[in-house]
Write a protein that holds these residues in place. Structure first.
Motif, PDB file in Angstrom:
ATOM      1  N   ILE A  47      -7.735  -9.611  62.391  1.00 42.83           N
ATOM      2  CA  ILE A  47      -7.476  -8.453  62.111  1.00 42.83           C
ATOM      3  C   ILE A  47      -7.563  -8.171  60.650  1.00 42.83           C
ATOM      4  CG2 ILE A  47      -5.823  -7.118  62.490  1.00 42.83           C
ATOM      5  CD1 ILE A  47      -4.137  -8.859  64.636  1.00 42.83           C
ATOM      6  N   THR A  48      -7.129  -9.267  59.743  1.00 41.95           N
ATOM      7  CA  THR A  48      -7.268  -8.849  58.510  1.00 41.95           C
ATOM      8  C   THR A  48      -8.887  -9.169  58.479  1.00 41.95           C
ATOM      9  OG1 THR A  48      -5.426 -10.585  57.812  1.00 41.95           O
ATOM     10  CG2 THR A  48      -7.337 -10.422  56.322  1.00 41.95           C
ATOM     11  N   ALA A  49      -9.958  -9.282  58.967  1.00 41.79           N
ATOM     12  CA  ALA A  49     -11.293  -9.211  58.680  1.00 41.79           C
ATOM     13  C   ALA A  49     -11.954  -7.410  58.726  1.00 41.79           C
ATOM     14  CB  ALA A  49     -12.266  -9.923  59.447  1.00 41.79           C
ATOM     15  N   LEU A  50     -10.949  -7.056  60.083  1.00 38.48           N
ATOM     16  CA  LEU A  50     -11.726  -5.704  60.560  1.00 38.48           C
ATOM     17  C   LEU A  50     -10.950  -4.600  59.198  1.00 38.48           C
ATOM     18  CD1 LEU A  50     -10.794  -6.008  64.483  1.00 38.48           C
ATOM     19  CD2 LEU A  50     -13.451  -5.364  62.768  1.00 38.48           C
ATOM     20  N   TYR A  51      -9.143  -4.667  59.273  1.00 41.52           N
ATOM     21  CA  TYR A  51      -8.624  -4.126  58.171  1.00 41.52           C
ATOM     22  C   TYR A  51      -9.133  -4.093  56.738  1.00 41.52           C
ATOM     23  CZ  TYR A  51      -4.082  -2.880  55.214  1.00 41.52           C
ATOM     24  OH  TYR A  51      -3.824  -2.660  54.446  1.00 41.52           O
ATOM     25  N   VAL A  83     -18.445 -17.845  52.015  1.00 41.28           N
ATOM     26  CA  VAL A  83     -17.681 -17.293  53.505  1.00 41.28           C
ATOM     27  C   VAL A  83     -17.469 -17.463  55.185  1.00 41.28           C
ATOM     28  CG1 VAL A  83     -18.182 -14.779  53.997  1.00 41.28           C
ATOM     29  CG2 VAL A  83     -16.008 -15.297  53.709  1.00 41.28           C
ATOM     30  N   SER A  84     -19.054 -17.482  54.666  1.00 38.58           N
ATOM     31  CA  SER A  84     -19.146 -18.084  56.219  1.00 38.58           C
ATOM     32  C   SER A  84     -19.719 -19.156  56.958  1.00 38.58           C
ATOM     33  CB  SER A  84     -21.285 -17.407  56.358  1.00 38.58           C
ATOM     34  OG  SER A  84     -21.044 -16.094  56.574  1.00 38.58           O
ATOM     35  N   ARG A 178     -17.520 -12.499  57.254  1.00 37.35           N
ATOM     36  CA  ARG A 178     -16.769 -13.506  57.998  1.00 37.35           C
ATOM     37  C   ARG A 178     -16.589 -12.253  59.851  1.00 37.35           C
ATOM     38  NH1 ARG A 178     -10.763 -12.866  55.542  1.00 37.35           N
ATOM     39  NH2 ARG A 178     -10.618 -11.234  54.843  1.00 37.35           N
ATOM     40  N   THR A 179     -16.490 -11.608  59.319  1.00 45.71           N
ATOM     41  CA  THR A 179     -16.516 -10.369  60.579  1.00 45.71           C
ATOM     42  C   THR A 179     -16.805 -10.706  61.833  1.00 45.71           C
ATOM     43  OG1 THR A 179     -15.812  -8.641  59.448  1.00 45.71           O
ATOM     44  CG2 THR A 179     -16.101  -8.730  62.005  1.00 45.71           C
ATOM     45  N   LEU A 184     -17.448 -14.263  66.945  1.00 51.42           N
ATOM     46  CA  LEU A 184     -17.757 -15.785  68.125  1.00 51.42           C
ATOM     47  C   LEU A 184     -17.688 -16.636  67.886  1.00 51.42           C
ATOM     48  CD1 LEU A 184     -21.465 -16.235  65.669  1.00 51.42           C
ATOM     49  CD2 LEU A 184     -21.252 -14.799  68.037  1.00 51.42           C
ATOM     50  N   ASN A 185     -16.106 -17.262  67.036  1.00 54.41           N
ATOM     51  CA  ASN A 185     -14.498 -17.774  67.129  1.00 54.41           C
ATOM     52  C   ASN A 185     -13.899 -17.369  68.144  1.00 54.41           C
ATOM     53  OD1 ASN A 185     -16.389 -20.021  64.925  1.00 54.41           O
ATOM     54  ND2 ASN A 185     -14.527 -19.719  63.760  1.00 54.41           N
TER      55      ASN A 185
END
Length: 240
Positions: A47-51, A83-84, A178-179, A184-185
């Motif tokens: 959620i944090t990545a999208l936000y 980050v990846s 990271r999104t 994928l995770n």
């Protein structure tokens, strides 16, 4: 549970966005601890990545005149790479241990710069690379690396607009990377997607209000505010 406390979650997210804009290193440093009260850790990362994608886009639009391309390259490229790596490794590390480590690191570093006001990291390319790598790794593992990036950018004595715009561009690249890995995770769940448009609205309005507040803050006040926020983030990380 979240449906019942959704208004509280939205208000806290809104406050996180305003403070994150004023501090110059993004809302995730505050949003992640808030979201942890409502979601499991992996969902928080997704959620944090999208936000944050929306949050950073708002900052780039509102502060676009201050972008420093040289810093974006020297700090941003290692941040995207690491980050990846951090996002991939997030499956294998205990987030509690990592959060403790990050908390004590931020407390120590912010106190040093607050006490010794004339002390600063040399604004060299190699320091930008190290700061970018650490902030990227932290963002991937814990969902937030803005505080480490803030410490690094503070070394370059940027004005407020340049600090925020440059940080936002780097964060945008970091979040995009990271999104993909979080998806994928399996960290992004369909039942949480209804929050995305709500958080987009929160990020736009919160960023705008944060910018208005910044017009009333001097450069020295801004620097001290950033360091105090980093200190508080470190304390909250350890306590929580």
């Amino acid at each position: 549970m979240l449906t019942r406390y959704l208004p509280v979650f939205i208000v806290l997210s809104f406050i996180a966005e305003i403070i994150g804009t004023i501090g110059g290193f993004g809302s995730s440093v505050f949003f992640v601890p808030v979201a942890n009260f409502f979601f499991d850790f992996q969902s928080v990362l997704g959620i944090t990545a999208l936000y944050h994608l929306s949050s950073n886009l708002s900052k780039i639009v509102l502060f676009k005149k201050g972008i420093d391309k040289k810093i974006i390259v020297s700090l941003g490229i290692p941040a995207v790479i690491f980050v990846s790596i951090g996002a991939y490794l997030s499956k294998y590390f205990d987030p509690k241990i990592l959060t403790y480590f990050l908390g004590f690191f931020l407390i120590s570093l912010s106190l040093v710069f607050l006490i010794f006001k004339h002390l600063h990291i040399q604004p060299k390319t190699k320091n930008a690379i190290v700061g970018g790598s650490l902030s990227g790794l932290s963002a991937g593992l814990l969902g937030t690396g803005g505080a480490i990036r803030g410490i690094t950018l503070a070394a370059f004595r940027m004005n407020k607009d340049k600090f925020i715009a440059t940080s936002a561009v780097i964060d945008m690249a970091v979040d995009s990377s990271r999104t993909v890995v979080y998806y994928l995770n399996g960290y992004m769940h369909k039942h949480d997607m209804y929050l995305v448009p709500i958080l987009i609205a929160v990020s736009i309005i919160g960023t705008y209000i944060g910018k208005r507040i910044l017009t009333r803050v001097s450069q020295e006040q801004f620097r001290n505010f950033v360091l105090i926020l980093i200190l508080l983030i470190g304390i909250i990380s350890v306590i929580s």
